[in-house]
Write an enzyme that holds these catalytic residues in place. Structure first.
Site, PDB file in Angstrom:
ATOM      1  N   GLY A 175     -12.850  -6.450   5.742  1.00  0.00           N
ATOM      2  CA  GLY A 175     -12.028  -5.277   6.076  1.00  0.00           C
ATOM      3  C   GLY A 175     -10.665  -5.656   6.619  1.00  0.00           C
ATOM      4  N   GLY A 176     -10.482  -6.952   6.983  1.00  0.00           N
ATOM      5  CA  GLY A 176      -9.165  -7.428   7.411  1.00  0.00           C
ATOM      6  C   GLY A 176      -8.669  -6.785   8.689  1.00  0.00           C
ATOM      7  N   ILE A 177      -7.364  -6.861   8.887  1.00  0.00           N
ATOM      8  CA  ILE A 177      -6.736  -6.302  10.096  1.00  0.00           C
ATOM      9  C   ILE A 177      -6.897  -4.788  10.108  1.00  0.00           C
ATOM     10  CG2 ILE A 177      -4.489  -5.863  11.203  1.00  0.00           C
ATOM     11  CD1 ILE A 177      -5.650  -8.650  11.746  1.00  0.00           C
ATOM     12  N   LYS A 201      -6.295   4.573  15.303  1.00  0.00           N
ATOM     13  CA  LYS A 201      -6.426   6.028  15.110  1.00  0.00           C
ATOM     14  C   LYS A 201      -7.567   6.583  15.957  1.00  0.00           C
ATOM     15  CE  LYS A 201      -3.318   5.110  13.400  1.00  0.00           C
ATOM     16  NZ  LYS A 201      -2.668   3.889  12.960  1.00  0.00           N
ATOM     17  N   ILE A 223       3.684   0.357  15.188  1.00  0.00           N
ATOM     18  CA  ILE A 223       2.643  -0.205  16.067  1.00  0.00           C
ATOM     19  C   ILE A 223       3.011   0.011  17.540  1.00  0.00           C
ATOM     20  CG2 ILE A 223       1.491  -2.350  16.786  1.00  0.00           C
ATOM     21  CD1 ILE A 223       1.637  -3.288  13.866  1.00  0.00           C
ATOM     22  N   ILE A 273       5.105   2.182  18.952  1.00  0.00           N
ATOM     23  CA  ILE A 273       5.197   3.566  19.422  1.00  0.00           C
ATOM     24  C   ILE A 273       3.808   4.217  19.473  1.00  0.00           C
ATOM     25  CG2 ILE A 273       5.621   5.005  17.371  1.00  0.00           C
ATOM     26  CD1 ILE A 273       7.937   4.910  20.371  1.00  0.00           C
ATOM     27  N   ALA A 328       5.388  -5.755  20.466  1.00  0.00           N
ATOM     28  CA  ALA A 328       5.180  -5.215  19.112  1.00  0.00           C
ATOM     29  C   ALA A 328       6.465  -5.437  18.334  1.00  0.00           C
ATOM     30  CB  ALA A 328       4.820  -3.733  19.199  1.00  0.00           C
ATOM     31  N   VAL A 329       6.788  -6.715  18.151  1.00  0.00           N
ATOM     32  CA  VAL A 329       8.087  -7.076  17.587  1.00  0.00           C
ATOM     33  C   VAL A 329       7.973  -7.498  16.122  1.00  0.00           C
ATOM     34  CG1 VAL A 329       9.150  -7.679  19.794  1.00  0.00           C
ATOM     35  CG2 VAL A 329       7.822  -9.416  18.560  1.00  0.00           C
ATOM     36  N   HIS A 388      -1.392  30.342   2.608  1.00  0.00           N
ATOM     37  CA  HIS A 388      -0.973  30.898   3.900  1.00  0.00           C
ATOM     38  C   HIS A 388      -2.217  31.226   4.738  1.00  0.00           C
ATOM     39  CE1 HIS A 388       1.280  33.229   6.821  1.00  0.00           C
ATOM     40  NE2 HIS A 388       0.348  34.158   6.736  1.00  0.00           N
TER      41      HIS A 388
END
Ligand SMILES: Cc1cc2nc3c(=O)[nH]c(=O)nc-3n(C[C@H](O)[C@H](O)[C@H](O)COP(=O)(O)OP(=O)(O)OC[C@H]3O[C@@H](n4cnc5c(N)ncnc54)[C@H](O)[C@@H]3O)c2cc1C
Length: 463
Positions: free
Chosen positions: A39-41, A51, A183, A185, A267-268, A442
């Site tokens: 599944g990786g990162i 999330k 990432i 924010i 988070a650069v 609507h």
């Protein structure tokens, strides 16, 4: 004896596992090699667990607004380890699902560290020793990791990278987030909502710098209203760590300020996992930390492809997966279309959410387009008012000559679910006329997407 496959994929993130499954669907004999976690990162330390955390923050925020909705909620609180446990559980569930999908599609999974030793040949270090694997085609999908700047290196205690922030050792009281891309924010939004006094430092002239300037400005207004401090055109030059405190030296407006924090999230940006793969020996070009590829993800070495984060921006799971499908189809002898960079949507799940596709107004003008711009604010939409979410904007950018939808940019509640409507529009090469002809249900937030298009042509009804 070496195991032989039609296609060997190195890495099982959203690029690699999707590529493997598509290859198997097309009748290829496929192996995936993974050194850490299926599944990786994305599934383990990226898209999904963030999330889950943000959902807890959203519910917490809504509970504080209970009175507004005629409800009551006393003693609202949170238990950070329980919030994190839920997020880890969600990640585990989905990573397990990847194993199941690979098995169902008869993809061979080899757990180990892969290195290319010659064209078509891979050596895999596993728990049991070294295995040789050969593949008629090889797909490098090794992803990326957090970028570290000198002096700002994470230590897991006072200074965190995204992995530490997803499994935090403590709840920050005074938090510095360095970098206001998606990432940075998202973490700022999460910890700020839970009560951390949060400062965001951004080196560019605005937060969420890749977004349309108007959208960035509206998002910033909301972040500030929620209590975040935003420092733009600012750079963290040094972090002095002592005891439980970090003193950050921040260059802003030609001066250096010092501020104290108990936690820093760096988070650069990210760097591609290109090392120790044997790529240079095979003649693969690397630009800084990313494999250089053509529009079909070819590396220039016959039969060797690179997809996803390791192949460069945009660093997004859906871009990785889409490339994975395209490359599998190519290897299976089909003629897939290359991915169109301007049709890859970007979503940020902070509060308020931000979503976009295509050219910003500024970029469209810089590219020489004469533009027509539509805008529709959330305050003019019945569903937004009913939801208690009146802040936000849907902005559309059209080519004034042809009516082509060049870009769409949104900020506000649930926009990450809305943007796909415009993405489909771009894939179908839609123009303003078809979008105006489309009937939108609507009451929905999606009506703002219609109104924004109408507004570009002076026809908005509700504003
Ligand atoms: C905190 C955070 C939040 C994010 N949120 C989002 C989001 O909301 N939406 C979005 O689209 N994107 C998001 N991303 C980005 C997303 O996670 C990546 O774009 C995506 O994971 C890239 O997929 P990939 O397949 O290229 O690589 P990865 O997911 O990084 O997978 C690569 C895999 O390769 C394995 N590997 C590496 N080298 C070797 C080797 N030599 N041998 C064997 N295996 C190897 C690694 O262990 C890893 O499992 C987020 C990222 C982070 C960090």
């Amino acid at each position: 004896m070496a195991q032989t496959f039609d296609m060997v994929v190195i890495g099982s993130g959203p690029g690699g596992y999707v590529c493997a499954i598509r290859g198997a669907q097309l009748g290829l004999k496929v192996a995936v090699i993974e050194r850490e976690h299926l599944g990786g990162i994305c599934l383990n330390w990226g898209c999904i667990p963030t999330k889950a955390l943000l959902r807890s923050a959203e519910v917490f925020h809504l509970m504080h607004r209970a009175k507004e909705f005629g409800l009551s909620a006393d003693k609202i609180g949170y238990d950070l380890p329980a919030v994190v446990q839920r997020s880890r559980g969600v990640a585990k569930q989905l990573a397990g699902g990847v194993g199941h999908l690979l098995k169902k599609n008869k993809v061979t999974v080899i757990m180990g560290d892969a290195t290319l030793t010659a064209p078509g040949k891979i050596s895999v270090k596993t728990d049991k020793g070294t295995e040789e694997v050969t593949g008629k085609a090889i797909v490098v999908a090794t992803g990326a990791r957090a970028r570290e700047l000198p002096g700002l290196e994470p230590d897991g205690k006072l200074v965190w990278n995204y992995k530490h922030a997803l499994n935090p050792p403590h709840m920050p009281k005074k938090l510095l987030v360095i970098g206001s891309g998606a990432i940075g924010i998202e973490f700022a939004s999460f910890f700020n909502t839970l009560g951390a006094e949060t400062t965001v430092v951004e080196v560019m002239d605005r937060v969420l710098p890749v977004e349309d300037a108007e959208i960035s400005a509206l998002a910033k207004k909301q972040f500030v209203k929620q209590g975040m401090k935003i420092m733009e055109k600012a750079a963290v030059k040094k972090l002095d760590r002592a005891g439980n405190k970090v003193t950050a030296h921040i260059e802003i407006g030609g001066k250096t300020e010092t501020h104290e924090f108990d936690t820093v999230i760096s988070a650069v940006g990210i760097v591609g996992n290109v090392e120790n793969l044997g790529l240079e020996k095979l003649g693969v070009k690397i630009d800084r930390t990313h494999v250089v590829t053509d529009e079909y993800c070819g590396t220039g070495v016959p039969g060797l492809y690179a997809i996803g984060d390791v192949a460069g921006a945009p660093w997004l799971a859906h871009k990785a997966s889409h490339e994975g499908v395209m490359v599998a189809e190519l290897i299976a002898g089909q003629k897939p279309h290359p991915i169109k960079p301007n049709s890859i949507p970007g979503c940020t799940y902070c509060n308020p959410q931000v979503a976009s596709v295509g050219l910003t107004e500024e970029k469209a003008k810089a590219a020489g387009y004469e533009v027509k711009v539509g805008r529709f604010p959330f305050i003019g939409n019945g569903k937004a008012i009913a939801l208690g979410e009146p802040e936000g904007l849907v902005k559309t950018v059209f080519d004034a000559k042809t009516g082509e939808l060049l870009g769409a940019h949104m900020v506000g509640a649930e926009v990450t679910e809305l943007i796909q409507g415009y993405v489909v529009g771009r894939t179908l090469e839609t123009t303003e006329a078809e979008l105006m002809e489309t009937v939108f249900p609507h009451p929905t937030l999606s009506e703002m997407m219609h109104e924004s298009v109408l507004s570009a042509y002076g026809r908005a009804i509700h504003f």
